[in-house]
Motif scaffolding. Structure first.
Motif, PDB file in Angstrom:
ATOM      1  N   TYR A   5       4.182 -12.467  -4.250  1.00  0.00           N
ATOM      2  CA  TYR A   5       4.310 -11.650  -4.261  1.00  0.00           C
ATOM      3  C   TYR A   5       4.868 -11.780  -2.987  1.00  0.00           C
ATOM      4  O   TYR A   5       4.960 -10.618  -2.471  1.00  0.00           O
ATOM      5  N   VAL A  45      -2.850   1.293  -6.022  1.00  0.00           N
ATOM      6  CA  VAL A  45      -4.067   0.139  -5.750  1.00  0.00           C
ATOM      7  C   VAL A  45      -3.490  -0.102  -4.253  1.00  0.00           C
ATOM      8  O   VAL A  45      -2.631  -0.266  -4.746  1.00  0.00           O
ATOM      9  N   THR A  46      -4.006  -0.424  -3.212  1.00  0.00           N
ATOM     10  CA  THR A  46      -4.017  -1.801  -2.284  1.00  0.00           C
ATOM     11  C   THR A  46      -3.625  -2.701  -2.948  1.00  0.00           C
ATOM     12  O   THR A  46      -4.818  -3.525  -3.139  1.00  0.00           O
ATOM     13  N   ASN A  47      -3.183  -3.622  -2.615  1.00  0.00           N
ATOM     14  CA  ASN A  47      -2.835  -5.574  -2.439  1.00  0.00           C
ATOM     15  C   ASN A  47      -2.970  -6.341  -1.267  1.00  0.00           C
ATOM     16  O   ASN A  47      -2.016  -5.497  -0.794  1.00  0.00           O
ATOM     17  N   ARG A  55      -6.001 -12.936  -4.077  1.00  0.00           N
ATOM     18  CA  ARG A  55      -4.865 -11.539  -3.922  1.00  0.00           C
ATOM     19  C   ARG A  55      -6.936 -10.484  -3.883  1.00  0.00           C
ATOM     20  O   ARG A  55      -7.453 -10.722  -4.895  1.00  0.00           O
ATOM     21  N   ALA A  56      -6.304  -9.625  -2.997  1.00  0.00           N
ATOM     22  CA  ALA A  56      -7.893  -8.687  -3.279  1.00  0.00           C
ATOM     23  C   ALA A  56      -6.483  -7.485  -3.896  1.00  0.00           C
ATOM     24  O   ALA A  56      -5.858  -6.678  -3.104  1.00  0.00           O
ATOM     25  N   ASN A  57      -7.655  -6.907  -5.273  1.00  0.00           N
ATOM     26  CA  ASN A  57      -6.841  -5.144  -5.326  1.00  0.00           C
ATOM     27  C   ASN A  57      -8.129  -4.532  -5.487  1.00  0.00           C
ATOM     28  O   ASN A  57      -8.799  -4.813  -4.581  1.00  0.00           O
ATOM     29  N   ASP A  66      -9.198  -0.351  -4.701  1.00  0.00           N
ATOM     30  CA  ASP A  66      -8.572   0.963  -6.024  1.00  0.00           C
ATOM     31  C   ASP A  66      -9.207   2.080  -5.002  1.00  0.00           C
ATOM     32  O   ASP A  66     -10.216   2.259  -4.681  1.00  0.00           O
ATOM     33  N   SER A 123       0.977  -1.312  -0.074  1.00  0.00           N
ATOM     34  CA  SER A 123       0.035   0.503  -0.375  1.00  0.00           C
ATOM     35  C   SER A 123       0.907   1.034  -0.277  1.00  0.00           C
ATOM     36  O   SER A 123       0.939   1.821   1.124  1.00  0.00           O
ATOM     37  N   VAL A 174      -2.599 -10.342  -0.198  1.00  0.00           N
ATOM     38  CA  VAL A 174      -2.307 -11.202  -0.480  1.00  0.00           C
ATOM     39  C   VAL A 174      -1.830 -12.397   0.518  1.00  0.00           C
ATOM     40  O   VAL A 174      -1.236 -12.439   1.401  1.00  0.00           O
TER      41      VAL A 174
END
Length: 392
Positions: A314, A265-267, A294-296, A298, A259, A269
């Protein structure tokens, strides 16, 4: 010593040319991260300090004073005599601008001027810096050995090389407040919190955390940048990571959060366990991740996308590797800047949006640039100031 007093003491040493290089770095980090506060001196105090220097005459002091007035545009509404009684010159003048002038007084700080003018905030310091909740700023030497103590002199943690370890019996006497650990570009650092949770911090990152979690019903930390978390399980105290506009809540698990402020974006994993994602302060979950997902998130439209990924991609950064998968060239350059602590300027705007796949194991930056030059025909030059220029 209170934080305000400590910073003010450094400011006076700084103006008089008495700071060590590490103390200069502490000040630069502070000025980049914080808003002006009570620790900044009166105009008269600054000028008196300047005049203490042997080579500093009244004419030069008046010149600087006039410059401050002009930059602050305070003369629009008040005369000089009245302004002399105003407190805190930095209410009127940008912090960096004032200190560029002060730094310019002596050649001793010439190198700092260039850093303030050209370096992005994340390059302001070359040192790993710990700021304690009571305002003490410490530069942690690489591979160093030192002890952290509380106000009573009790040892609460120790630095062991590239790792800071807090005691599971560490006490802060129940008082509120967070420590902040900042890792500059080009470096990694490890942290073990008092609950046993392990955190691996990537380059250009900071983490706010308490010395202990004894008097809380949850374990909260705040991340800027990237870190891998191995959270110690505690069903009575969920572990919460706040990163920009996303909150990650876990009981005990392993996951990576990236982040950076400059990223779109913040991702998150997930490697093991499960995590719940939500907005800070909102108990309603946006999603629950399963291992391998994984969550992205925005930052602009607040949208959340979830996909299946190879988690090793990652977490490769912890081994010093750089792995790019379907990544734009601009984002690749950002990662290279952080990893190598170097400035890269891309003058090929169209190229910046093209996406690439590549992986490198502990390679020097020239090897990566040569790869892109050979395989994709990308041209670059390296300047005398060590900047790298990508040419169309």
């Amino acid at each position: 010593m209170k934080r305000e007093d400590y910073i003010k003491q450094l400011l006076y040493k700084f103006v008089k040319g008495e700071c060590t290089s590490e103390e200069v770095d502490e000040l630069v980090v502070y000025l980049r991260q914080d808003e002006p506060g009570e620790e900044f001196p009166y105009v008269e105090e600054v000028l008196e300090t300047l005049e203490e220097r042997a080579e500093m005459g009244n004419d030069r002091a008046d010149e600087i004073y006039d410059w401050i007035l002009k930059k602050g545009e305070a003369q629009k509404n008040t005369g000089k005599d009245r302004f002399r009684k105003k407190r805190a010159i930095l209410q009127y003048v940008p912090v960096a601008a004032v200190f560029i002038v002060l730094l310019g007084i002596g050649g001793y700080f010439g190198w700092v001027k260039d850093r303030l003018k050209t370096a992005p905030a994340s390059l302001a310091s070359e040192h790993i810096v710990l700021e304690t909740k009571d305002g003490k700023v410490m530069v942690l030497p690489e591979h160093g050995q030192l002890q952290l103590t509380d106000k009573e002199g009790n040892v609460v943690g120790e630095q062991e090389g590239n790792r800071l370890v807090y005691s599971d019996s560490a006490s802060d006497n129940g008082s509120a407040g967070y420590n902040t650990l900042r890792v500059p570009y080009g470096k990694h650092f490890e942290l073990r919190l008092s609950d046993g949770s392990e955190i691996y911090m990537n380059a250009g990152s900071s983490l706010k955390y308490p010395v202990n979690f004894l008097n809380t019903d949850k374990r909260e930390v705040v991340l800027r940048g990237e870190a891998f978390f191995k959270v110690s399980g505690n069903k009575n105290k969920p572990f919460i990571v706040t990163a920009e506009n996303l909150e990650v809540e876990v009981l005990g698990t392993e996951f990576n959060v990236s982040s950076y402020r400059e990223d779109e974006v913040t991702n998150v994993v997930l490697v093991e366990g499960s995590v719940k994602l939500g907005a800070p302060g909102n108990r309603e979950a946006l999603a629950v991740l399963e291992p391998g997902q994984r969550a992205n998130f925005d930052h602009k439209d607040k949208g959340l996308e979830i996909d299946e990924v190879d988690t090793g991609i990652y977490t490769a950064w912890m081994k010093g590797e750089l792995v790019f998968r379907n990544m734009s060239f601009d984002n690749i350059l950002k990662k290279m800047e952080r990893h190598y602590n170097i400035r890269i300027v891309n003058n090929d705007k169209a190229l910046g949006q093209e996406k690439f796949n590549a992986g490198f194991e502990n390679e020097p930056i020239e090897a990566i640039l040569d790869y892109f030059e050979t395989i994709y025909g990308i041209h670059y030059t390296r300047k005398e100031d060590q900047r790298i220029i990508i040419n169309p």
